[in-house]
Scaffold this active site. Structure first.
Site, mmCIF file in Angstrom:
data_model
loop_
_atom_site.group_PDB
_atom_site.id
_atom_site.type_symbol
_atom_site.label_atom_id
_atom_site.label_comp_id
_atom_site.label_asym_id
_atom_site.label_seq_id
_atom_site.Cartn_x
_atom_site.Cartn_y
_atom_site.Cartn_z
ATOM 1 C CB SER A 115 -0.883 -0.023 1.254
ATOM 2 O OG SER A 115 -1.678 1.135 1.319
ATOM 3 N N GLY A 116 0.634 2.171 -0.868
ATOM 4 C CA GLY A 116 1.447 3.394 -0.928
ATOM 5 C C GLY A 116 2.687 3.277 -1.798
ATOM 6 C CB SER A 187 -1.739 -9.457 -5.378
ATOM 7 O OG SER A 187 -0.920 -8.575 -6.126
#
Lengths: 283, 283
Positions: A115-116, A187
């Site tokens: 994330s990010g 994922s």
């Protein structure tokens, strides 16, 4: 006005012969594709109109046992009872036909990373750059798909796997449609990504690893999720209390240059160079 | 060679101004669209090359709170720490952009009816006829989707509903991609079909009812399923021991003419006339 479709192989042969005469063979077409396509449509329209006026009706007898094989057994009903052995010629439009229409090859760009790490940013830069080149793309975003198709899934382990599986299956359908499908999903588990790879034809699953340090992603924290995870308000957050398994081998790695993240257009360029080299930007 | 993408609104404005001068406004473009698109690409390429050589780097300060809204907050990292308030302009390619590229409007043709009523035949005739007109279609077939995306579902009542729900969601994604998506599924229950309709923009769900008598479908029995159902080897088979709920209102009805089923190209023509009248075959 509706241009009639071609209902006999005779008609198609006729058009193909005309096209070949004009130098439009599939392998030997050097002319501008757009203008070729326009001329092709004009020839098709003329031919369709010619055929329509002739009202040709061709019935070919044959036995085909399974209409899911790409051919269709057309059984015209007469007086409520079927008449047998009337074959309507091979009906299906194949992936290669759609690719020719779109002048590109369908594939899946699978962007994985924390994330990010810039997955959505790359996805956006890619879709924009490819669109400006006349290529049809579609972005499947992990978050967005959860609002619809995967709205029934939680964030628990088995549902996360199912989330990835479904995105992989949908990406496969888009790829089959001839679209360059850009899946942007964390994922985190190798086996889930590999399962998605395994359902696609060799080469069509292009894994793009956003190889950004956790500290960089956490400093960005665009959705404020790292903060929540560190505060214990989100459990099982990738990179904090759940692992991210980086690809062992993948097609493309996006990394910092020195300690600077490459700008989106540079990342996109890298991916597009790959697509170009592998022939995905032509039919 | 990769054509650089446009990274500043200045660049896009410049191209738009050039295009407007040339008469390429969206609403007032009377010229052949294909040739317009070619010229557009040439102008874009020139402009891109000019911009590339200038190595323009434009940073615009702004606050945008949510990067899922269609705009992207691009945070360029310097020395591993994010620098704030560097906005990268609106990135997303919208449905309308894809539609312009494809010269068609994305929608869902939802073909419903008994097993053996001719759904697949119509789907094939449609995809072929539309493809020959240069339109991008994709067929979602109830059976085929069960091999992949819906491979985890049984034929029990709640799984059948989930089957339809997922096909509806995928069809919606295809429609959003600009594709004319042809869903060919028995979908016997009105409420399931209406649920699929409800997630699509007004007008984009086009229900096509294959209104064929059960006796005709059963006489065809292309997959031998009616025989198995009558012998009690399949339970809950639509039309035999499970109801088919015909649409109360739907966009298109395909019926026998007298006691003869219309040939596939005639059925397809009816649907294509509808699409044409409603403007789906142009951007």
């Amino acid at each position: 006005m509706i241009a009639p479709s071609f209902n006999s192989s005779l008609g198609i042969d006729f058009v193909e012969a005309k096209l070949t005469k004009l130098g439009f063979t599939r392998l030997n077409c050097r002319r501008n594709l757009v203008s070729a396509s326009t001329e092709l449509n004009q020839i098709k329209a003329k031919e369709a109109s010619r055929m329509s006026s002739l009202k040709t009706s061709i019935k070919i007898n044959s036995n085909i046992s399974d209409d899911s094989s790409g051919s269709i057994r057309q059984e015209v009903s007469t007086n409520g009872r079927r008449s047998t052995n009337i074959l309507w010629h091979k009906c299906s439009v194949e992936k290669s036909d759609r690719e020719e229409l779109l002048q590109q090859k369908g594939c899946v760009l699978w962007i994985t990373g924390l994330s990010g790490s810039g997955k959505s940013t790359l996805a956006c830069a890619l879709t924009r750059a490819l669109h400006s080149r006349g290529k049809l793309t579609y972005v499947l975003d992990g978050d967005n798909v959860r609002h619809g198709l995967n709205g029934d899934l939680t964030f628990q382990a088995e549902d996360r796997a199912e989330n990835i599986r479904r995105i992989g299956e949908v990406a496969k359908l888009f790829s089959d449609a001839g679209v360059i499908c850009i899946a942007s999903v964390i994922s985190p588990y190798r086996k889930d990504r590999d399962a998605c790879r395994s359902i696609l034809p060799e080469g069509d699953f292009i894994e793009v690893f956003m190889d950004m340090p956790l500290c960089v992603c956490e400093a960005r924290d665009p959705k404020g999720l790292y903060k929540l995870a560190r505060a214990g308000k989100i459990k099982g957050f990738t990179g904090v209390d759940d692992p991210y398994e980086p690809p062992l081998t993948c097609e493309i790695v996006i990394q910092q240059e020195g300690e600077v993240c490459p700008p989106p257009e540079v990342m996109a360029k890298k991916v597009i160079s790959y697509l170009e080299a592998k022939g995905y930007l032509q039919a």
